[in-house]
Motif scaffolding. Structure first.
Motif, PDB file in Angstrom:
ATOM      1  N   THR A 277       0.872  -1.298   0.181  1.00 23.29           N
ATOM      2  CA  THR A 277      -0.157   0.104  -0.065  1.00 23.29           C
ATOM      3  C   THR A 277       0.688   1.212   0.019  1.00 23.29           C
ATOM      4  O   THR A 277       0.678   2.104  -0.799  1.00 23.29           O
ATOM      5  N   PHE A 278       1.920   1.200   0.760  1.00 24.83           N
ATOM      6  CA  PHE A 278       2.859   2.468   0.954  1.00 24.83           C
ATOM      7  C   PHE A 278       3.705   2.508  -0.171  1.00 24.83           C
ATOM      8  O   PHE A 278       4.023   3.803  -0.621  1.00 24.83           O
ATOM      9  N   ILE A 279       4.312   1.469  -0.710  1.00 22.81           N
ATOM     10  CA  ILE A 279       5.250   1.556  -1.898  1.00 22.81           C
ATOM     11  C   ILE A 279       4.731   2.018  -3.105  1.00 22.81           C
ATOM     12  O   ILE A 279       5.001   2.678  -4.039  1.00 22.81           O
ATOM     13  N   GLU A 280       3.266   1.611  -3.319  1.00 25.06           N
ATOM     14  CA  GLU A 280       2.570   1.758  -4.610  1.00 25.06           C
ATOM     15  C   GLU A 280       1.927   3.116  -4.804  1.00 25.06           C
ATOM     16  O   GLU A 280       1.385   3.586  -5.541  1.00 25.06           O
ATOM     17  N   LYS A 281       1.915   3.864  -3.508  1.00 29.64           N
ATOM     18  CA  LYS A 281       1.229   5.408  -3.429  1.00 29.64           C
ATOM     19  C   LYS A 281       1.927   6.163  -4.270  1.00 29.64           C
ATOM     20  O   LYS A 281       3.181   6.402  -4.372  1.00 29.64           O
ATOM     21  N   GLN A 282       1.124   7.157  -4.855  1.00 28.47           N
ATOM     22  CA  GLN A 282       1.619   8.482  -5.562  1.00 28.47           C
ATOM     23  C   GLN A 282       2.316   9.202  -4.622  1.00 28.47           C
ATOM     24  O   GLN A 282       1.325   9.865  -3.683  1.00 28.47           O
ATOM     25  N   PRO A 283       3.348   9.959  -4.538  1.00 28.77           N
ATOM     26  CA  PRO A 283       3.941  10.728  -3.319  1.00 28.77           C
ATOM     27  C   PRO A 283       3.076  12.030  -3.501  1.00 28.77           C
ATOM     28  O   PRO A 283       3.210  12.757  -4.416  1.00 28.77           O
ATOM     29  N   THR A 284       2.762  12.374  -2.079  1.00 28.89           N
ATOM     30  CA  THR A 284       2.112  13.656  -2.239  1.00 28.89           C
ATOM     31  C   THR A 284       2.076  14.241  -0.773  1.00 28.89           C
ATOM     32  O   THR A 284       2.114  13.331   0.208  1.00 28.89           O
ATOM     33  N   ALA A 285       2.496  15.574  -0.405  1.00 25.98           N
ATOM     34  CA  ALA A 285       2.306  16.075   0.725  1.00 25.98           C
ATOM     35  C   ALA A 285       1.072  16.335   1.254  1.00 25.98           C
ATOM     36  O   ALA A 285       0.896  16.766   2.435  1.00 25.98           O
TER      37      ALA A 285
END
Length: 253
Positions: free
Chosen positions: A176-184
């Motif tokens: 779940t965490f590895i596949e996420k689109q990075p966003t703040a």
């Protein structure tokens, strides 16, 4: 990269810094993203989950899915956590200051409010504030000055963003965490790669050659085939954000 060595070095670093400061544990903001998930994991492994505190600090436009993932991560790691909605604090600052607030300014206010919450929790417990920024963000100045950049120590400051994906795989973090689109999540629809104008694979390819191999713009273009305008953009961004990586200047008296 030898990620077993990376893990051991980070664990030693976290334990040594805690001992040197005479502190009892670590506070970190847990956003539901990859970097903070890694921060929570290494803190729990290094000093024990009972000596770490996760702060979940939603505030528009934080997604409910990310906040759920942040809670689930803390439960998975056995880290106690607290959750506070930062919207009233952000609104109070906006209401108390004159002038127009564009989305970037409001995003910076949110980051600085979260920093204040982290330090209040740390002070109350004799903890240190653990940062999750990586080398890619740091070298591009892609953080809020005195916001998410204001921490006591940065265990991932020597690792590029693409390294963190591999490190997360090595540690077995949930996909779940590895596949996420990075966003703040500093404003609606914001993503790191849209704002920066390229993927982290491209960004890191430039930074590794410019910072670690001391290549020129022309040499980076020749070595990677990346568009010259992109290479120049990231080199220029690195140079122009130097002030964010240094202590405030003094007159040298």
């Amino acid at each position: 990269m030898d990620y077993a060595r990376v893990e051991a070095r980070i664990h030693d670093f976290l334990r040594d810094r805690l001992d040197a400061a005479g502190a009892d544990g670590y506070v970190l903001g847990v956003s539901g993203g990859l970097d903070s998930a890694l921060g929570a994991r290494v803190a729990a492994d290094a000093v024990g989950p009972e000596n770490a505190l996760g702060l979940i600090l939603p505030g528009a436009p934080s997604s409910t899915a990310n906040m759920r993932d942040a809670r689930d991560l803390c439960d998975f790691l056995g880290i106690p956590y607290e959750e506070d909605d930062i919207r009233p604090a952000v609104a109070s600052i906006r209401d108390g200051l004159s002038g127009d607030f564009d989305e970037t300014t409001v995003g910076n206010v949110r980051a600085r409010v979260r920093m204040t919450y982290c330090y209040e929790a740390a002070n109350a417990r004799n903890y240190l504030v653990l940062g999750a920024d990586n080398k890619s963000e740091y070298e591009l100045g892609y953080f809020t000055k005195y916001g998410d950049g204001a921490v006591d120590l940065a265990p991932f400051g020597d690792l590029y963003k693409t390294d963190l994906y591999e490190f997360a795989e090595y540690l077995g973090l949930p996909e779940t965490f590895i596949e996420k689109q990075p966003t703040a999540e500093l404003w609606e629809g914001q993503t790191d790669e849209d704002e920066l104008g390229a993927s982290y694979e491209v960004i890191d390819a430039v930074l590794r050659r410019y910072l670690d191999r001391d290549l020129t713009v022309a040499e980076i273009v020749a070595d990677t085939g990346i568009d010259r305008d992109l290479v120049e953009r990231f080199v220029s961004r690195h140079e122009s954000t130097e002030h964010k990586r240094r202590r405030p200047p003094t007159p040298g008296l």
